[in-house]
Design an enzyme around this catalytic site. Structure first.
Site, mmCIF file in Angstrom:
data_model
loop_
_atom_site.group_PDB
_atom_site.id
_atom_site.type_symbol
_atom_site.label_atom_id
_atom_site.label_comp_id
_atom_site.label_asym_id
_atom_site.label_seq_id
_atom_site.Cartn_x
_atom_site.Cartn_y
_atom_site.Cartn_z
ATOM 1 N N CYS A 104 26.335 36.306 42.189
ATOM 2 C CA CYS A 104 27.618 37.008 42.182
ATOM 3 C C CYS A 104 27.544 38.061 41.082
ATOM 4 O O CYS A 104 27.491 37.723 39.897
ATOM 5 C CB CYS A 104 28.730 35.998 41.922
ATOM 6 S SG CYS A 104 30.363 36.721 41.784
ATOM 7 N N CYS A 115 45.469 42.530 39.038
ATOM 8 C CA CYS A 115 45.997 41.438 39.861
ATOM 9 C C CYS A 115 46.514 40.321 38.943
ATOM 10 O O CYS A 115 45.910 40.018 37.919
ATOM 11 C CB CYS A 115 44.921 40.895 40.793
ATOM 12 S SG CYS A 115 44.309 42.154 41.936
#
Ligand code: SAH
Length: 340
Positions: A104, A115
């Site tokens: 990742c 967010c």
């Protein structure tokens, strides 16, 4: 500061050597040293002429990737904290999946999307990573582990489509079959929904998988938890998604974090089912990972299953994301750009 040696595609290397009066095949030799033999210095590139190496060294560098921290979770997930040449730090995670190793990668130092549930955005954006600093994460983690990494998810720190050009070059570099040779279909890019870039991506990277961080299926709620929805509301996002699907003929993934009493009620599941009805898509439900500063908590297990049941009843393809690396804060939304 010099640029990272991992920043160039094979075509860029060909331009570089030809511009400098060398034959084109030299580019292939350099690429091979970097990604097949994976050397760590210019001296090791034995068959490349000294004069050419000097020209390269004037501009490019084996970017410093100092391992500040390397943790391994009980489930075999690794988390690396790297310090880059300019002192900034980034996190990279490696997961052991049934199909092999999956990495990742991080695309920005920090993030400015804001967010409400995500740790990566807390300190804002510091800077974009260059392509070579994204590629470098794969090379350095691969070297530390001593195994081939066959799958990539662009889901670390940052919004990849805010750093589109570097991410696009990164995809071309790691996909090249003369280099790391990571299959496009083994790569997934996740975006919070930068609509114009979804169109570009659909045109330029047809074989790479796309995931959309949805997290709410109505504009009111989505705008509240993801500010980006104010700029690109659901109707525009879904239009872009449909363009991607038509251009690529690929299934798309929607990620949906379940947050207690925020977006996990039955009515939310019905809204979601309605939004994606008839689409060739897959919903990935993510139990929210705790971020101490943010004050949002994860849904109860019972509620997660109920949410999933509604979607299944509505004939939507859905799975619950397996949780990995939680005990070392390596799970989704927990990565940070600061040293802890
Ligand atoms: N900026 C991109 C990619 C990085 S985030 C994007 O938004 O898609 C990768 C995924 O982790 C996204 O789906 C993101 O919404 C999710 N995520 C963020 N914070 C999380 C949290 N606290 N728990 C679980 N998932 C989270």
């Amino acid at each position: 500061m010099k640029r990272s040696i991992y920043s160039l595609t094979l075509a860029d290397w060909e331009d570089f050597v030809v511009t400098n009066g060398e034959r084109k095949f030299r580019a292939g030799q350099i690429f091979d040293w970097l990604y097949v033999k994976q050397v760590a210095s210019f001296e090791e590139m034995k068959n490349v002429p000294k004069a050419l190496l000097e020209l390269i060294e004037n501009v490019y560098d084996f970017t410093s990737f100092e391992v500040v921290k390397h943790q391994e979770a009980t489930d075999g997930t690794h988390k690396f904290l790297f310090r880059l040449a300019d002192g900034n730090t980034i996190e990279t995670v490696l997961m052991k999946q049934s199909y092999g190793l999956s990495i990742c990668v991080t695309t920005q130092i920090g993030c400015r999307i804001g967010c409400s549930f995500c740790a990566s955005t807390i300190g804002g954006l510091v800077r974009n990573l260059e392509a070579g600093e994204i590629v470098g994460q794969i090379v350095h983690v691969g070297r530390a582990i001593g195994e081939r990494i066959g799958h990539v998810v662009v889901m670390g720190i940052g919004e990849p489509f805010e750093n589109y050009d570097a991410v696009s070059a990164f995809l071309n570099i790691i996909n090249d079959n003369k280099g790391l040779n990571i299959g496009a279909r083994h790569i997934t890019v996740s975006t919070s929904g930068l609509v114009p870039k979804i169109y570009e991506f659909a045109d330029e990277h047809k074989q790479v998988s796309l995931a959309i961080s949805l997290h709410a299926a109505n504009d009111n709620l989505r705008s509240k938890i993801m500010k980006i929805n104010r700029a690109y509301p659901l109707a525009e996002l879904m239009k872009a998604v449909k363009y991607y699907m038509k251009a690529t003929n690929r299934r798309i993934t929607f990620e949906y974090i379940l947050m207690k009493d925020v977006n996990d009620l039955e009515e939310h599941a019905y809204q979601l089912a309605k939004l994606v009805k008839g689409m060739n898509c897959h919903i990935n439900l993510i139990p929210m990972n705790p971020v101490a500063e943010l004050g949002v908590s994860r849904s109860d297990k019972k509620q997660v299953l109920k949410f999933k049941e509604v979607l299944e009843r509505e004939k939507v393809n859905v799975t619950i994301r397996r949780e990995m690396g939680a005990n070392i804060d390596a799970a989704c939304g927990q990565l940070r750009a600061s040293e802890k």
